[in-house]
Write a protein that holds these residues in place. Sequence first.
Motif, PDB file in Angstrom:
ATOM      1  N   SER A  17     -32.893  31.467  89.038  1.00 25.46           N
ATOM      2  CA  SER A  17     -33.497  30.205  88.594  1.00 25.46           C
ATOM      3  C   SER A  17     -32.500  29.363  87.789  1.00 25.46           C
ATOM      4  O   SER A  17     -32.474  28.142  87.896  1.00 25.46           O
ATOM      5  N   ALA A  20     -30.027  27.769  90.313  1.00 26.34           N
ATOM      6  CA  ALA A  20     -30.686  26.691  91.067  1.00 26.34           C
ATOM      7  C   ALA A  20     -30.839  25.443  90.203  1.00 26.34           C
ATOM      8  O   ALA A  20     -30.642  24.312  90.680  1.00 26.34           O
ATOM      9  N   ALA A 150     -36.834  28.779  92.032  1.00 28.70           N
ATOM     10  CA  ALA A 150     -35.590  28.049  92.304  1.00 28.70           C
ATOM     11  C   ALA A 150     -35.843  26.537  92.449  1.00 28.70           C
ATOM     12  O   ALA A 150     -35.236  25.736  91.734  1.00 28.70           O
ATOM     13  N   PHE A 154     -34.774  23.459  89.885  1.00 29.05           N
ATOM     14  CA  PHE A 154     -34.072  22.295  90.440  1.00 29.05           C
ATOM     15  C   PHE A 154     -34.852  21.017  90.141  1.00 29.05           C
ATOM     16  O   PHE A 154     -34.294  20.006  89.703  1.00 29.05           O
TER      17      PHE A 154
END
Length: 276
Positions: A17, A20, A150, A154
């Motif tokens: 995570s 990302a 993820a 983002f």
Amino acid sequence: MSESSIIWLSLVMLGGSYLAGFLPLIMNLSEDKLQLVSVLGAGLLVGTALAVIIPEGIRALFTAPASSDHQQNDSDLHSLIGISLVLGFVFMLLVDQCTRRGGGKEKSFTATLGLVVHAAADGVALGAAATTSQADVEVIVFLAIMLHKAPAAFGLVSFLLHEGVEKKKIGKHLLVFSLSAPCLALLTYFGIGKEGKETLSNVNATGVALLFSAGTFLYVATVHVLPELMTREVNYSRLPTTETTTTNVSGLRFKEILVLVIGSFLPSLLTTGHQH
């Protein structure tokens, strides 16, 4: 699931995570491209909530040990689906309002808080899944969480960049978001005794936790992220010496709508491989 497995899964979740979320920070994007990335992130937020978390939550609920009265059990579970979603949504609504009334901070803080609460609920779901003896549920819950953590990371960073938050502060927001799920997963797993684990297996708290987190996710996506992207400020300057005038533009352009739709459908396409 063994203790080493839950620790490794938590570490993978933390690293995945964070990486990302770090991507938008190292991309050198113009304002127009940043808007498109933010719209894609918003689409991913909505798509993962509707196409990944809710189906997995429902599936986890219905894999609980069957009771003697199947019809009654199914009826209770159907009611539980709606209640869990509404509780998550209302919980975030209350957190949001309390934050604002307490002289709270800007939208960026509330959006981060919402996603951190959501991620924490994911961690509880993974920890609860790890305490059960159902190996398939454990793996599916982990995959579901990873597939939406993820894009959530983002989407969060894209939104914070769009809000004009400093990159150092964004890094802190991202770290807190990335740590929340692994920490809660470990806390849930190691904090529950043997009796508690048996109780969790019977009522299947994994499904409830996932659906609750879906409610928090939908609140953040629909109340904060999407409205912010729908209305944006455009600066106009007639002459270099005159002051800049700001005009609010509502609605999305055609390419932004297209990117939003693609982002919304992407999570369901990604999860097609691990559906049954």
